[in-house]
Design a protein around this motif. Structure first.
Motif, PDB file in Angstrom:
ATOM      1  N   VAL H   5      12.005  13.659 -68.787  1.00 35.30           N
ATOM      2  CA  VAL H   5      11.528  12.295 -68.556  1.00 35.30           C
ATOM      3  C   VAL H   5      12.683  11.336 -68.870  1.00 35.30           C
ATOM      4  CG1 VAL H   5       9.874  10.509 -69.242  1.00 35.30           C
ATOM      5  CG2 VAL H   5       9.133  12.889 -69.064  1.00 35.30           C
ATOM      6  N   TYR H   6      12.866  10.355 -68.001  1.00 30.44           N
ATOM      7  CA  TYR H   6      13.911   9.361 -68.165  1.00 30.44           C
ATOM      8  C   TYR H   6      13.279   7.975 -68.303  1.00 30.44           C
ATOM      9  CZ  TYR H   6      16.402  13.286 -66.219  1.00 30.44           C
ATOM     10  OH  TYR H   6      16.882  14.547 -65.999  1.00 30.44           O
ATOM     11  N   VAL H  67      14.796  10.659 -72.151  1.00 32.24           N
ATOM     12  CA  VAL H  67      13.908  10.461 -73.292  1.00 32.24           C
ATOM     13  C   VAL H  67      13.782  11.808 -73.998  1.00 32.24           C
ATOM     14  CG1 VAL H  67      11.605   9.773 -74.051  1.00 32.24           C
ATOM     15  CG2 VAL H  67      12.638   8.687 -72.052  1.00 32.24           C
ATOM     16  N   GLU H  68      14.121  11.836 -75.276  1.00 32.58           N
ATOM     17  CA  GLU H  68      14.036  13.107 -76.003  1.00 32.58           C
ATOM     18  C   GLU H  68      12.586  13.513 -76.190  1.00 32.58           C
ATOM     19  OE1 GLU H  68      16.381  13.203 -79.492  1.00 32.58           O
ATOM     20  OE2 GLU H  68      18.142  12.364 -78.515  1.00 32.58           O
TER      21      GLU H  68
END
Lengths: 69, 69, 69, 69, 69, 69, 69, 69, 69, 69, 69, 69
Positions: H5-6, H67-68
């Protein structure tokens, strides 16, 4: 709200006083013949000028309403 | 309205109170130097914030007027 | 064409016959006061309806011309 | 900045070297005849190719300036 | 024109001859069932090709008309 | 203003009275947690309809503020 | 029409007479080297002005055609 | 890159010299607090004019980062 | 320029130094296989970030060229 | 298909499962009252989130159909 | 829903199977750190190709959520 | 990825089952004649309706691939 279907129509409301009133004019008219009006979106804001002054505002909206099954 | 020609210019009006007033400010100024103003269309609505409050609205419009022959 | 500067203005030409003629009407008028017209681009094509028939076409164009040094 | 009015005009600047220089060319020319230039916005970046190489950049900008009262 | 309300509908007219004729075809049909047609705006111009030639033009317009009170 | 960096976030403010008030609502809330709010731009104006009347306006804005070094 | 694939290319046709003719010019040329042309869509309508008159129309279209398996 | 996810954020970088430098300014600042910056996209190029010259470029970009989990 | 036909193709050029160089890279490559390149238009400016710095610019352009009869 | 006229209406279909199903829901409902449905185009894909999960997809389409003479 | 304020953020979710799954991936991640997620809108649908096959879908959405007072 | 050049072409894939399958159909066909396909972007999602049901989906994509030196 399972599998509902909505229809969107485009209306232009007019008012000599304000953008908000022009939108209300359009929704008030739509409400005379359409049930279940749900939401609107402003598409365009224009107006007419007479003798160097704004004569009336013309606000075009999309209005969404539930289509009965 | 046979073969008339209109010109459109772009103006940004400002106001500390409302979008409508910002548009009026622009049209009032245009009317000082241009005859036959006919209509306008709102292109963009922005504003300036000072100390966490709206300081003034900046509304950009296109104004159309008849070009004399 | 080294470092030339061009200006673009927006005009609406009208015609009771065709889109092409409405554009020509606008360019003909621009040519009365502006030298060095170079090109145009159609921005919007609208029209007026009277008694169920197209009364006139209203074609808005951007016209570009060389700004003299 | 109470109730100021700004005008926006559209110019195409050209340059054989860079986008920035093409914008500067347009603003430099505008500054010869317009006071109070305030800001610009890049609208379109195009260019001409001659013998397989970029001959000049053509950058169209909107320039905003204060309209005096 | 105080507080009038207008409705806009979207139609695609077709013609084997021209863009103007395709628009006329759509307006002519709308006029059979709708009173007070007022204006139109061209939204999209497409067409069908048969054996390497344009078979018909498909022009989509928005048509605006007065909604009776 | 040398080499400043600004961040833009998107907020939807609501109001039962006006577009301007919906924008103010969003900015007032942003000001609780963000310093140096600088400007906003209206992105979309929508609203909710209940029983045929506008229940509240939903105005989406981009708000820009200075990012501290 | 099961699982067909179409390709779209962009062409600019020119004409000294009309928008329709400029489109026909582009399609006629495409038909010399591409089989199965199916449809087109007008993307942009521009033109060149010489001595204050339209010299030629430049109409950019997307043309779609069937890709053979 | 399975199911990553970004997040995309919008920043305006400024520079008195070039568009590229304005973008670098924004990315340099983002890199101080965000890990895994991946890409950017230019959204808008504007600038400020002082005394008839470009004072600084204002380039708005979207920056994407992982996104981590 | 009577009845000429032009084709437009879309290319993304890359460069580690500047937007202008990325465009030149794309045009240089196009010139290897296409004669009569005439003009280009910048469609999108993006870039890749590695270790918090711009690794390369990715500029997408449309390139127009004359189609031989 | 000589001189046919088509009408386009805008509908939002909903589904708890997929985008395709939301479109089918809208078309199925349209088919109850409209003959000769011909094509659709997806305009917007949105959705509602409840307790951190997609509750239903809301897909807005334009549906085109033949207007009988 | 009186005077609520919502924030919208932009996320790209990825999936090797479908557009819907890519959106779910993004929302699932957002739900780990954000309360009161309310709605989303699909902004862009892209994908990566490896060895001639779709490797993963990249769907960019705007997600809206209530900002607590 | 130093100074690479990519080309983007536009294809419409069709499928009677889903949007994803329509995209796959287009990419599968492109892969027969083009090496180094890298990414795609969905441009438009349309479809054909027969007897009140979706007959096939028509999804237009841009496909990008590396141009060999």
């Amino acid at each position: 709200m399972k599998n509902h279907v909505y229809k969107l129509i485009e209306l232009t409301g007019t008012s000599s006083t304000s953008i908000e009133h022009a939108v209300e004019t359009a929704i008030k008219r739509a409400n005379q013949t359409i049930k279940h009006l749900g939401w609107f979106q402003v598409i365009e804001t224009r107006g007419n000028i007479t003798k160097g002054k704004i004569d009336h505002w013309q606000v075009t909206i999309k209005v969404g309403f539930t289509v009965e099954k």
